[in-house]
Scaffold this motif. Structure first.
Motif, PDB file in Angstrom:
ATOM      1  N   ILE A 101       1.246  -1.520  -0.009  1.00 53.44           N
ATOM      2  CA  ILE A 101       0.065  -0.175   0.229  1.00 53.44           C
ATOM      3  C   ILE A 101       0.852   1.621  -0.275  1.00 53.44           C
ATOM      4  CG2 ILE A 101      -1.822   1.232   0.616  1.00 53.44           C
ATOM      5  CD1 ILE A 101      -2.675  -1.573   2.435  1.00 53.44           C
ATOM      6  N   VAL A 102       0.759   2.019  -0.629  1.00 51.78           N
ATOM      7  CA  VAL A 102       1.238   2.968  -0.767  1.00 51.78           C
ATOM      8  C   VAL A 102       0.625   4.893  -0.977  1.00 51.78           C
ATOM      9  CG1 VAL A 102       3.182   4.708  -2.916  1.00 51.78           C
ATOM     10  CG2 VAL A 102       3.411   1.728  -2.354  1.00 51.78           C
ATOM     11  N   GLN A 103       1.107   5.668  -0.254  1.00 58.02           N
ATOM     12  CA  GLN A 103       0.663   6.473   0.188  1.00 58.02           C
ATOM     13  C   GLN A 103       0.689   7.699  -1.219  1.00 58.02           C
ATOM     14  OE1 GLN A 103       2.248   9.461   2.334  1.00 58.02           O
ATOM     15  NE2 GLN A 103       1.511  10.977   1.346  1.00 58.02           N
ATOM     16  N   GLY A 104      -0.088   8.156  -1.932  1.00 55.96           N
ATOM     17  CA  GLY A 104      -0.051   8.719  -2.679  1.00 55.96           C
ATOM     18  C   GLY A 104       0.328  10.074  -2.442  1.00 55.96           C
ATOM     19  N   GLY A 105       0.456  11.125  -3.208  1.00 50.35           N
ATOM     20  CA  GLY A 105       1.659  12.536  -3.302  1.00 50.35           C
ATOM     21  C   GLY A 105       0.754  13.901  -3.474  1.00 50.35           C
ATOM     22  N   MET A 106       0.616  13.588  -2.507  1.00 47.21           N
ATOM     23  CA  MET A 106      -0.996  15.010  -2.950  1.00 47.21           C
ATOM     24  C   MET A 106      -0.189  16.402  -2.033  1.00 47.21           C
ATOM     25  SD  MET A 106      -3.405  12.640  -1.297  1.00 47.21           S
ATOM     26  CE  MET A 106      -2.719  12.505  -0.419  1.00 47.21           C
ATOM     27  N   GLN A 107      -0.125  17.208  -3.350  1.00 51.50           N
ATOM     28  CA  GLN A 107      -0.382  18.540  -2.994  1.00 51.50           C
ATOM     29  C   GLN A 107      -1.303  19.045  -2.135  1.00 51.50           C
ATOM     30  OE1 GLN A 107       2.301  20.109  -4.276  1.00 51.50           O
ATOM     31  NE2 GLN A 107       1.809  22.327  -4.655  1.00 51.50           N
ATOM     32  N   GLY A 108      -0.071  19.692  -0.583  1.00 47.99           N
ATOM     33  CA  GLY A 108      -1.060  20.324   0.964  1.00 47.99           C
ATOM     34  C   GLY A 108      -1.077  19.110   1.453  1.00 47.99           C
ATOM     35  N   VAL A 109      -0.987  17.993   1.088  1.00 51.15           N
ATOM     36  CA  VAL A 109      -1.444  16.676   1.939  1.00 51.15           C
ATOM     37  C   VAL A 109      -0.334  16.021   2.619  1.00 51.15           C
ATOM     38  CG1 VAL A 109      -2.832  15.350   2.789  1.00 51.15           C
ATOM     39  CG2 VAL A 109      -3.567  17.251   1.423  1.00 51.15           C
ATOM     40  N   GLY A 110       0.887  16.082   1.073  1.00 56.11           N
ATOM     41  CA  GLY A 110       1.605  14.642   1.691  1.00 56.11           C
ATOM     42  C   GLY A 110       3.305  15.827   2.490  1.00 56.11           C
ATOM     43  N   THR A 111       2.239  15.838   3.829  1.00 60.77           N
ATOM     44  CA  THR A 111       3.351  16.215   5.129  1.00 60.77           C
ATOM     45  C   THR A 111       4.216  15.092   5.742  1.00 60.77           C
ATOM     46  OG1 THR A 111       1.697  16.765   6.851  1.00 60.77           O
ATOM     47  CG2 THR A 111       2.346  18.244   4.719  1.00 60.77           C
ATOM     48  N   ALA A 112       5.088  15.155   6.621  1.00 62.93           N
ATOM     49  CA  ALA A 112       6.016  14.346   7.921  1.00 62.93           C
ATOM     50  C   ALA A 112       4.674  13.775   8.706  1.00 62.93           C
ATOM     51  CB  ALA A 112       6.696  15.387   8.586  1.00 62.93           C
TER      52      ALA A 112
END
Length: 326
Positions: free
Chosen positions: A17-28
């Motif tokens: 399961i991979v988390q998509g890279g999302m503008q404004g959401v993909g933070t630490a």
């Protein structure tokens, strides 16, 4: 039992399961939570205002997890482009070993920067032809986006049920299915169609660790599978976003004869989107959302979400499908 695939082996993760890279959401906060839960968490490079800030965010995330971590770097067709190579250098300097890329052919230059450092490249595609081309150019894995996805699904309108197996027939490197995935049924379906795992964006937005306003998370819960709009269709840059009065207005304006991007710019610009995520005021702008909203009924932790998906998938594989065999 764990579900082991070429993706889990390649990335060194427990679950496919991979988390998509999302503008404004993909933070630490989100990326580390996904990685700690056994998936692959992904920071979004361009969420950070500068390459230096990305370097600090990578370091901050490292303090939250010792598990594998990725960074998304998307090369957008923009008038005032950021310094993509400087962002790539920050990724290299940060010791990141997995990068999710997407965007225009200019991304090839980024690949050439990353490859000598042993960085695994997962490239997002919306068509079989682009997946084949990316494999020929040496990427390590494909993330194939069906028409159900949030963001930019391309202009072919091919849903995942067809796109994933079509790509699996043409591509030999590992492939991740993306677009409309949010539970164990989707994971099993993706594996059956020829993928080695799933990529989830919208579903991870509706988790406790996602650093967005509760009102936005609740919108994902409240919407159903019909709760999206396709915008920019007439501009040949189709994007799927959450259905709201603002996105309805974008669709209305762009349906007018001779409509141009400038006619909706104040509704869709990046600042408006950031304000919406921070304030929870859905009248501020638009927000990305996929059809998977129809499967979102709660706002769990990433650990609980991933654990539930794996348990559901294992039950389907071990029980439901087994009972159907004679």
């Amino acid at each position: 039992m764990a579900i082991r695939t070429r993706i889990t082996d390649m990335l060194g993760i427990e679950h496919p399961i991979v988390q998509g890279g999302m503008q404004g959401v993909g933070t630490a906060e989100l990326a580390s939570a996904v990685s700690n839960a056994g998936g692959l968490g992904i920071l979004t490079a361009l969420t950070q205002p500068t390459p230096e800030a990305l370097g600090f965010e990578i370091e901050r995330c490292r303090k939250m997890t010792n598990k594998p971590l990725g960074v998304n770097l998307t090369v957008f067709p923009t008038v005032n482009s950021p310094d993509y190579k400087a962002y790539a250098q920050a990724i290299i300097d940060g010791g990141v070993k997995v990068v999710e890329t997407a965007g225009t052919p200019a991304v090839h230059e980024i690949w050439e920067m990353l490859k000598p450092h042993g960085i695994r490249i997962l490239h997002k595609c919306t068509s079989v032809r682009h997946a084949v081309s990316a494999e020929k150019r040496g990427v390590d894995a494909i993330s194939i986006d069906g028409f159900e996805c949030a963001g930019h699904p391309g202009e072919d309108d091919i849903p995942g049920l067809v796109l994933v197996p079509c790509a699996a027939d043409k591509v030999s490197i590992p492939m991740i299915a993306s677009g409309g995935f949010g539970d164990g049924r989707g994971l099993v379906a993706a594996l059956a169609l020829g993928a080695e795992g799933i990529n989830m964006g919208t579903r991870f937005c509706a988790t406790e660790e996602a650093q967005i306003h509760p009102n936005v998370k609740q919108a994902y819960v409240d919407n159903d599978e019909r709760g999206t709009n396709l915008i920019f269709r007439s501009l040949k840059n189709t994007a799927r976003v959450g259905k709201s009065p603002v996105s309805d207005e974008v669709v209305r304006r762009l349906a007018q004869p001779g409509a141009r991007f400038s006619d909706v710019a104040e509704l869709v610009n990046g600042k408006a989107g950031r304000d919406l995520l921070e304030t929870g005021d859905l009248s501020k702008g638009i927000y990305w959302a996929s059809m998977v909203q129809g499967l979102i009924h709660d706002i769990p932790t990433c650990k609980d979400l991933i654990g539930r998906i794996i348990r559901e998938a294992e039950a389907i594989l071990d029980e439901r499908l087994t009972r159907m065999r004679r």
